[in-house]
Write a protein that holds these residues in place. Structure first.
Motif, PDB file in Angstrom:
ATOM      1  N   THR A   1     -15.521   6.294  -3.188  1.00  0.00           N
ATOM      2  CA  THR A   1     -14.388   6.790  -2.200  1.00  0.00           C
ATOM      3  C   THR A   1     -13.872   8.127  -2.474  1.00  0.00           C
ATOM      4  O   THR A   1     -12.770   8.454  -1.669  1.00  0.00           O
ATOM      5  N   GLY A   2     -14.340   8.959  -3.123  1.00  0.00           N
ATOM      6  CA  GLY A   2     -13.799  10.136  -3.193  1.00  0.00           C
ATOM      7  C   GLY A   2     -13.708  10.594  -4.725  1.00  0.00           C
ATOM      8  O   GLY A   2     -13.812   9.569  -5.641  1.00  0.00           O
ATOM      9  N   ARG A   3     -13.874  11.757  -5.054  1.00  0.00           N
ATOM     10  CA  ARG A   3     -13.788  12.159  -6.564  1.00  0.00           C
ATOM     11  C   ARG A   3     -12.364  11.925  -7.109  1.00  0.00           C
ATOM     12  O   ARG A   3     -11.917  11.537  -8.215  1.00  0.00           O
ATOM     13  N   SER A   4     -11.531  12.492  -6.369  1.00  0.00           N
ATOM     14  CA  SER A   4      -9.994  12.625  -6.866  1.00  0.00           C
ATOM     15  C   SER A   4      -9.271  11.261  -6.910  1.00  0.00           C
ATOM     16  O   SER A   4      -8.453  11.180  -8.027  1.00  0.00           O
ATOM     17  N   PRO A   5      -9.676  10.102  -6.590  1.00  0.00           N
ATOM     18  CA  PRO A   5      -8.923   8.958  -6.649  1.00  0.00           C
ATOM     19  C   PRO A   5      -9.223   8.427  -8.113  1.00  0.00           C
ATOM     20  O   PRO A   5      -8.399   7.767  -8.772  1.00  0.00           O
ATOM     21  N   LEU A   6     -10.669   8.718  -8.480  1.00  0.00           N
ATOM     22  CA  LEU A   6     -11.110   8.313  -9.804  1.00  0.00           C
ATOM     23  C   LEU A   6     -10.156   9.060 -10.944  1.00  0.00           C
ATOM     24  O   LEU A   6      -9.746   8.628 -12.147  1.00  0.00           O
ATOM     25  N   GLU A   7      -9.722  10.462 -10.647  1.00  0.00           N
ATOM     26  CA  GLU A   7      -8.895  11.178 -11.511  1.00  0.00           C
ATOM     27  C   GLU A   7      -7.701  10.746 -11.261  1.00  0.00           C
ATOM     28  O   GLU A   7      -6.826  10.656 -12.456  1.00  0.00           O
ATOM     29  N   ALA A   8      -7.300  10.589 -10.345  1.00  0.00           N
ATOM     30  CA  ALA A   8      -5.920   9.945 -10.007  1.00  0.00           C
ATOM     31  C   ALA A   8      -5.446   8.632 -10.887  1.00  0.00           C
ATOM     32  O   ALA A   8      -4.270   8.467 -11.561  1.00  0.00           O
ATOM     33  N   GLY A   9      -6.388   7.908 -10.953  1.00  0.00           N
ATOM     34  CA  GLY A   9      -6.293   6.501 -11.678  1.00  0.00           C
ATOM     35  C   GLY A   9      -6.250   6.821 -13.113  1.00  0.00           C
ATOM     36  O   GLY A   9      -5.400   6.285 -13.791  1.00  0.00           O
ATOM     37  N   SER A  10      -6.962   7.884 -13.739  1.00  0.00           N
ATOM     38  CA  SER A  10      -6.781   8.177 -14.980  1.00  0.00           C
ATOM     39  C   SER A  10      -5.576   8.994 -15.473  1.00  0.00           C
ATOM     40  O   SER A  10      -4.720   8.623 -16.405  1.00  0.00           O
ATOM     41  N   ILE A  11      -4.975   9.585 -14.537  1.00  0.00           N
ATOM     42  CA  ILE A  11      -3.555  10.264 -14.627  1.00  0.00           C
ATOM     43  C   ILE A  11      -2.428   9.155 -14.893  1.00  0.00           C
ATOM     44  O   ILE A  11      -1.430   9.183 -15.419  1.00  0.00           O
ATOM     45  N   GLY A  12      -2.837   8.037 -14.114  1.00  0.00           N
ATOM     46  CA  GLY A  12      -1.906   6.970 -14.218  1.00  0.00           C
ATOM     47  C   GLY A  12      -1.079   6.774 -12.710  1.00  0.00           C
ATOM     48  O   GLY A  12      -0.008   6.304 -12.619  1.00  0.00           O
ATOM     49  N   ILE A  13      -1.749   7.263 -11.807  1.00  0.00           N
ATOM     50  CA  ILE A  13      -1.277   7.425 -10.363  1.00  0.00           C
ATOM     51  C   ILE A  13      -1.379   6.111  -9.895  1.00  0.00           C
ATOM     52  O   ILE A  13      -2.842   5.793  -9.674  1.00  0.00           O
ATOM     53  N   ASP A  14      -0.722   5.229  -9.412  1.00  0.00           N
ATOM     54  CA  ASP A  14      -0.956   3.982  -8.441  1.00  0.00           C
ATOM     55  C   ASP A  14      -0.851   4.516  -7.018  1.00  0.00           C
ATOM     56  O   ASP A  14       0.130   4.209  -6.521  1.00  0.00           O
ATOM     57  N   MET A  15      -2.101   4.679  -6.601  1.00  0.00           N
ATOM     58  CA  MET A  15      -2.287   5.196  -5.040  1.00  0.00           C
ATOM     59  C   MET A  15      -2.044   3.989  -4.235  1.00  0.00           C
ATOM     60  O   MET A  15      -2.418   2.795  -4.415  1.00  0.00           O
ATOM     61  N   LYS A  16      -1.293   4.296  -3.047  1.00  0.00           N
ATOM     62  CA  LYS A  16      -1.233   3.150  -1.966  1.00  0.00           C
ATOM     63  C   LYS A  16      -2.371   3.497  -1.355  1.00  0.00           C
ATOM     64  O   LYS A  16      -3.203   4.498  -1.166  1.00  0.00           O
ATOM     65  N   ASP A  17      -2.716   2.293  -0.257  1.00  0.00           N
ATOM     66  CA  ASP A  17      -3.967   2.400   0.536  1.00  0.00           C
ATOM     67  C   ASP A  17      -3.823   3.264   1.700  1.00  0.00           C
ATOM     68  O   ASP A  17      -4.755   3.891   2.171  1.00  0.00           O
TER      69      ASP A  17
END
Length: 401
Positions: free
Chosen positions: A73-89
Motif C-alpha cells: 500500500t506504499g512505503r511510508s505506511p510501513l515506516e509509520a507503523g514502526s514509528i508508532g503512528i496509528d494511521m486512520k483509513d
C-alpha cells in the motif's frame, strides 16, 4: 528447525572496472557464504515484478512471502507503523527525507547535493524535525521523527492522486526542477517543502554543521506516499515464530505489521558503521529464546551503492559475512537442524546509484542435505545454475518447506 534469513540490502551489482571487472560481492571476502554455497541451492530470484517500483519495500515484502500486488500500500505506511503512528483509513503517509540542497535563490533551481544530509544523526535530525513541526504542523499535516534522515508526514484526509513523487536518492546531483511535485493535488506538499527550506537554511544547528564541515539538512523532501498497511500474521501464514532485526523503520514496520518480534539493536545505524556484532548477538539470542525464524536486514550495501562508494560496499559485504553470518551459523550448528537463506532484496548498482529490478542471486542452505551448489556465492555463479524463480514471493514458501 531454525530458519535464518540474511538479507543484504542492495548487495547485487554489475561488474565494476575498478574491481577488475568483478562485482562487489565477487570482490568481497565471504568465506562463510562461499562455504555454504558449495552445498546450497543457488540461483536467481525476481523480487520486484515488472511494473512495480524497485524499492526495499516491495522487494522485502516479496522475500518475506507477501505478494506485493496484494499487500503493498506504499512505503511510508510501513515506516509509520514502526514509528508508532496509528494511521486512520483516511490518512495518507509520506516519507520525509532531510536532504541537502544547493543554495540558488529559487527553490526549483536547486540541486539535490545529498539525499541524506551527510547521513545526519538521529539526534541532530530530531532537533530539526521538531523545529519544522512547531511551524508546519496543523489539523491537516503532522510530522513525526524517525531515524537519521528518514522521517514521516501524515496527511489527514489526504489523497493518493499526487504522483509522481520522486525518491531523492534517484536524483542526487541533479537539478530538482524536473522532479518537484507538479500534480495539482500535491501543491500543498510542494509548499511544505519550500517552507521547510526557508525554516532550515539558517537554523543554528545547520550553521553549526557547516562550521564543522558537515552538510546542512536544509530541506525536507516528500515521497513514498501510501495508505494504512495490513499484513497477514507471519506465524499464521507460515507456522513459525519470527523475529525482525533491522536498523531502519521500513523493515521494523514490516515486522510489526506481520506480528514478528521486532528487535532493536543499540548502535544499529543503517550504514557501514552499524553494530554488525550486535545484530549477530541479537539473532543468536532470539534463537536461544525459542524463535524459529530470524530475519536479519543490513542496509549498509544499499547505502554504499547510492553513494557510489565502491570500497565501502565491498567492505560492508565482507563485514556481514565475518561479523554476522559466520557467528550466527556457528551458533545454529550447535542447536540442531537449520536452514539459511542469503539474498539481496534488489540490486543497487554503484554505476547507477539507485535500485533496479534485475533478478538477484540467492542461496538456500539446509544442514540436513547437500545440494550441488557452486564454488562461491555471487551473481555470475547464481546465473550459471539455470535456477530462476520468477515470482519472488514464492521463495519464502520454498525456504520454509
Amino acid at each position: 528447525m531454525k530458519y535464518l534469513v540474511m538479507l543484504c540490502d542492495g548487495m547485487a551489482d554489475y561488474p565494476v572496472e575498478s574491481l577488475g571487472g568483478k562485482t562487489p560481492l565477487e570482490a568481497a571476502e565471504t568465506p562463510c557464504m562461499d562455504r555454504l554455497a558449495k552445498d546450497s541451492e543457488v540461483g536467481l530470484v525476481k523480487t520486484v515484478m515488472d511494473g512495480m517500483k524497485p524499492g526495499s519495500d516491495v522487494a522485502n515484502l516479496s522475500v518475506l512471502g507477501y505478494d506485493p500486488k496484494i499487500y503493498y500500500t506504499g512505503r511510508s505506511p510501513l515506516e509509520a507503523g514502526s514509528i508508532g503512528i496509528d494511521m486512520k483509513d483516511t490518512d495518507v503517509s509520506l516519507r520525509c527525507n532531510l536532504v541537502t540542497l544547493s543554495d540558488e535563490p529559487d527553490y526549483e533551481d536547486k540541486t539535490i547535493i545529498d539525499y541524506c544530509a551527510g547521513d545526519i544523526s538521529t539526534s541532530d535530525a530530531k532537533i530539526l524535525v521538531d523545529y519544522l513541526a512547531e511551524h508546519l504542523n496543523n489539523d491537516e499535516f503532522k510530522l513525526y521523527n524517525g531515524v537519521s534522515y528518514r522521517h514521516c508526514l501524515i496527511w489527514n484526509n489526504g489523497t493518493m492522486d499526487i504522483a509522481p513523487l520522486t525518491p531523492p536518492h534517484d536524483i542526487t546531483g541533479k537539478p530538482i526542477k524536473e522532479y518537484v511535485p507538479k500534480n495539482p493535488n500535491a501543491s500543498k506538499l510542494y509548499e511544505l517543502m519550500k517552507k521547510s527550506y526557508e525554516l532550515l537554511k539558517d537554523h543554528p544547528l545547520n550553521k553549526e554543521r557547516i562550521a564543522k564541515g558537515l552538510r546542512p539538512a536544509n530541506s525536507m523532501w516528500l515521497w513514498g506516499e501510501g495508505k494504512r498497511a495490513n499484513l497477514d500474521d507471519f506465524k499464521g501464514k507460515y507456522g513459525v515464530k519470527g523475529s525482525m532485526i533491522s536498523a531502519v523503520d521500513l523493515l521494523k514496520g514490516i515486522g510489526k505489521f506481520s506480528n514478528m518480534n521486532v528487535v532493536n539493536v543499540e548502535g544499529a545505524t543503517g550504514y557501514i558503521d552499524t553494530n554488525f556484532k550486535g545484530k549477530a548477538d541479537a539473532a543468536i539470542k532470539e534463537f536461544e529464546n525459542g524463535q524459529d525464524f530470524v530475519y536479519i536486514h543490513v542496509e549498509a550495501p544499499d547505502e554504499c551503492g547510492h553513494r557510489n562508494e565502491t570500497e565501502n560496499k565491498v567492505k560492508s559485504i565482507s563485514l556481514i559475512d565475518k561479523l554476522i553470518l559466520s557467528p550466527v551459523v556457528e551458533a545454529l550448528e550447535k542447536m540442531g537442524d537449520f536452514k539459511v537463506l542469503v539474498t539481496p532484496d534488489h540490486p543497487t548498482p554503484l554505476s547507477l546509484k539507485t535500485h533496479t529490478n534485475d533478478p538477484v542471486p540467492y542461496m538456500i542452505y539446509d544442514s540436513r542435505e547437500k545440494k550441488s551448489g557452486t564454488d562461491s556465492y555471487n551473481e555470475k555463479n547464481a546465473a550459471s545454475t539455470g535456477i530462476y524463480i520468477s515470482e519472488g514471493y514464492s521463495l519464502m514458501k520454498e525456504f520454509l518447506r
